[in-house]
Design a protein around this motif. Structure first.
Motif, PDB file in Angstrom:
ATOM      1  N   ILE A 102       0.854  -1.192   0.000  1.00  0.00           N
ATOM      2  CA  ILE A 102       0.000   0.000   0.000  1.00  0.00           C
ATOM      3  C   ILE A 102       0.886   1.236   0.000  1.00  0.00           C
ATOM      4  O   ILE A 102       1.971   1.236   0.571  1.00  0.00           O
ATOM      5  CB  ILE A 102      -0.959   0.026   1.208  1.00  0.00           C
ATOM      6  CG1 ILE A 102      -0.178   0.068   2.527  1.00  0.00           C
ATOM      7  CG2 ILE A 102      -1.905  -1.152   1.174  1.00  0.00           C
ATOM      8  CD1 ILE A 102      -1.048   0.245   3.759  1.00  0.00           C
ATOM      9  N   THR A 117       1.081   0.009  -7.275  1.00  0.00           N
ATOM     10  CA  THR A 117       0.024  -0.614  -6.482  1.00  0.00           C
ATOM     11  C   THR A 117      -1.247   0.197  -6.633  1.00  0.00           C
ATOM     12  O   THR A 117      -1.194   1.425  -6.781  1.00  0.00           O
ATOM     13  CB  THR A 117       0.404  -0.720  -4.993  1.00  0.00           C
ATOM     14  OG1 THR A 117      -0.690  -1.325  -4.276  1.00  0.00           O
ATOM     15  CG2 THR A 117       0.691   0.648  -4.383  1.00  0.00           C
ATOM     16  N   LEU A 170      -3.494   0.008  -4.210  1.00  0.00           N
ATOM     17  CA  LEU A 170      -4.016   0.024  -2.851  1.00  0.00           C
ATOM     18  C   LEU A 170      -3.395   1.144  -2.024  1.00  0.00           C
ATOM     19  O   LEU A 170      -2.179   1.354  -2.068  1.00  0.00           O
ATOM     20  CB  LEU A 170      -3.723  -1.309  -2.166  1.00  0.00           C
ATOM     21  CG  LEU A 170      -4.286  -2.570  -2.831  1.00  0.00           C
ATOM     22  CD1 LEU A 170      -3.841  -3.805  -2.062  1.00  0.00           C
ATOM     23  CD2 LEU A 170      -5.807  -2.501  -2.907  1.00  0.00           C
ATOM     24  N   GLU A 214      -4.800   1.235   1.283  1.00  0.00           N
ATOM     25  CA  GLU A 214      -5.048   0.645   2.581  1.00  0.00           C
ATOM     26  C   GLU A 214      -5.364  -0.829   2.414  1.00  0.00           C
ATOM     27  O   GLU A 214      -5.854  -1.270   1.366  1.00  0.00           O
ATOM     28  CB  GLU A 214      -6.185   1.359   3.314  1.00  0.00           C
ATOM     29  CG  GLU A 214      -7.490   1.424   2.547  1.00  0.00           C
ATOM     30  CD  GLU A 214      -8.518   2.295   3.270  1.00  0.00           C
ATOM     31  OE1 GLU A 214      -9.394   1.704   3.925  1.00  0.00           O
ATOM     32  OE2 GLU A 214      -8.414   3.525   3.170  1.00  0.00           O
ATOM     33  N   LYS A 215      -5.051  -1.598   3.456  1.00  0.00           N
ATOM     34  CA  LYS A 215      -5.315  -3.030   3.426  1.00  0.00           C
ATOM     35  C   LYS A 215      -5.391  -3.528   4.863  1.00  0.00           C
ATOM     36  O   LYS A 215      -4.639  -3.064   5.730  1.00  0.00           O
ATOM     37  CB  LYS A 215      -4.208  -3.776   2.670  1.00  0.00           C
ATOM     38  CG  LYS A 215      -4.483  -5.262   2.475  1.00  0.00           C
ATOM     39  CD  LYS A 215      -3.400  -5.920   1.634  1.00  0.00           C
ATOM     40  CE  LYS A 215      -3.711  -7.402   1.432  1.00  0.00           C
ATOM     41  NZ  LYS A 215      -2.668  -8.066   0.605  1.00  0.00           N
ATOM     42  N   GLU A 216      -6.295  -4.455   5.109  1.00  0.00           N
ATOM     43  CA  GLU A 216      -6.444  -5.009   6.440  1.00  0.00           C
ATOM     44  C   GLU A 216      -5.124  -5.593   6.922  1.00  0.00           C
ATOM     45  O   GLU A 216      -4.425  -6.287   6.180  1.00  0.00           O
ATOM     46  CB  GLU A 216      -7.530  -6.090   6.449  1.00  0.00           C
ATOM     47  CG  GLU A 216      -7.851  -6.621   7.834  1.00  0.00           C
ATOM     48  CD  GLU A 216      -8.983  -7.634   7.817  1.00  0.00           C
ATOM     49  OE1 GLU A 216      -9.263  -8.197   8.903  1.00  0.00           O
ATOM     50  OE2 GLU A 216      -9.569  -7.855   6.749  1.00  0.00           O
TER      51      GLU A 216
END
Length: 374
Positions: free
Chosen positions: A264, A276, A278, A280-282
């Motif tokens: 991210i 990328t 993304l 944000e990502k969990e």
């Protein structure tokens, strides 16, 4: 037309990314309104002053990236002898310097520097400690050496800080190996490390006992952290790191946390293309603050003491790219405002608050200046 389309594509990409939670949203950069100060030169004629600290007698120790350690007192520079072998390449060289919190009792000084020690061509970041005896370093001890060596010239890190419990933290950048090092806890690079002051690995480090892990690692998923300081109230370790094109970050370091690089990011490749989709990502931390466009942050300090009461406990960040120091105004862990300090001063390599409460700024190709309140 092709150039125009590239610009538009990059702009659209960054616009799409800004639909996510944006720590910069609505935070205009003020041109200095909360304090009046003057600037004076303290140490002239330095090339690339990377690290600086103060001895109990008021003398300064200054690392020059090219490999010199300078003792400065009463207008006199003395080059310290018997310093370690420094690998100088690209962004690598003699890097940070800090005193042990109990320096008056034990005399230990801590350094990071690029080193060619170990197998393979090139170098990587090393942490050492030593003592000062007159104009010489003595009792040099190697505490940690990142591997493997590489001839790449970028992303050595590196800053050092102690927390209130006496643990030592230091940073190593991803060494230009973006797609391998940062997300692999079994490899050095793109990490914040935590050690005891003698180099031992704390038993409660997050990856102790994990098969194949570098047990000194405290957090990972970093790009190139070149700012680190202890929050004067909470005792948390704060860092900042260079993003690529956009996406410089300020982070609060948490045990075992993954800060996402390069999975991210709020930045893009220097060419303007994406690496990328993304932001944000969990399972990955969001920054406290980020910059788009990049300011190329280097050096970081919380304002302590009473010399600048309007800035107390706020965060100073140097900008290599835009030649100023940025004051980040905080409400707890949230950035609520930005202010430009010492605009046009030059490429800021470091910013620290001295034991006298004055703000010191290290400038490439110039030297060290300090801010004095009017």
């Amino acid at each position: 037309m092709r150039f125009f389309l590239l610009i538009v594509s990059a702009a659209v990409l960054l616009s799409c990314r800004s639909e996510h939670k944006d720590p910069n949203d609505g935070l205009a950069l003020d041109n200095g309104t909360t304090s009046s100060y003057r600037i004076e030169t303290v140490v002239p004629e330095l090339n690339n002053p990377w690290g600086m600290t103060w001895l109990p007698d008021g003398a300064m120790l200054i690392t020059e990236k090219s490999g010199e350690l300078i003792h400065f007192k009463d207008g006199k520079k003395t080059q310290i002898k018997d310093t370690p072998d420094i690998y100088v390449r690209g962004q690598g060289g003699f890097l940070d310097v800090v005193l042990h919190p109990n320096y008056k009792t034990n005399g230990w000084i801590y350094f990071t520097h690029a080193s060619s020690e170990g197998g393979g061509e090139g170098g990587n970041t090393k942490l050492i400690r030593a003592k000062l005896d007159g104009d010489r370093l003595t009792n040099i001890e190697s505490l940690y050496k990142a591997t493997p060596n590489t001839t790449k010239g970028q992303h050595f890190g590196s800053r050092i800080a102690f927390d209130k419990d006496g643990y030592l933290y230091f940073s190593v950048g991803d060494r230009g190996n973006r797609d391998v090092n940062p997300q692999d806890i079994g490899r050095d690079g793109g990490k914040i490390y935590r050690l005891h002051d003698d180099g031992r690995i704390p038993a409660d480090n997050p990856f102790v006992g994990v098969s194949g892990a570098k047990e000194a690692v405290f957090s990972y998923g970093h790009r190139n952290p070149q700012g680190m300081d202890l929050h004067p109230i909470t005792g948390e370790i704060w860092t900042h790191e260079h993003g690529p094109k956009g996406g410089d970050e300020v982070n609060i370091i948490k045990k075992g946390a993954n800060y996402g690089w390069p999975v991210i990011s709020y930045g893009v490749n220097y060419s303007g293309t994406s690496f990328t989709d993304l932001t944000e990502k969990e399972g990955m931390e969001q920054p406290v603050h980020y910059w788009v466009p990049s300011i190329a942050p280097c050096g970081m300090a919380f304002v302590t003491g009473d010399k600048f009461p309007a800035w107390k406990n706020q965060l100073l960040v140097g900008s290599l790219k835009f030649n100023y120091v940025e004051l980040l105004k905080l409400d707890g862990n949230k950035v609520i405002g930005r202010e430009k300090i010492a605009d046009g001063i030059g490429r800021v390599r470091n910013v620290r608050v001295g034991p006298n409460g004055y703000i010191y700024i290290a400038l490439e190709g110039q030297g060290i200046v300090r801010l004095l309140p009017n």
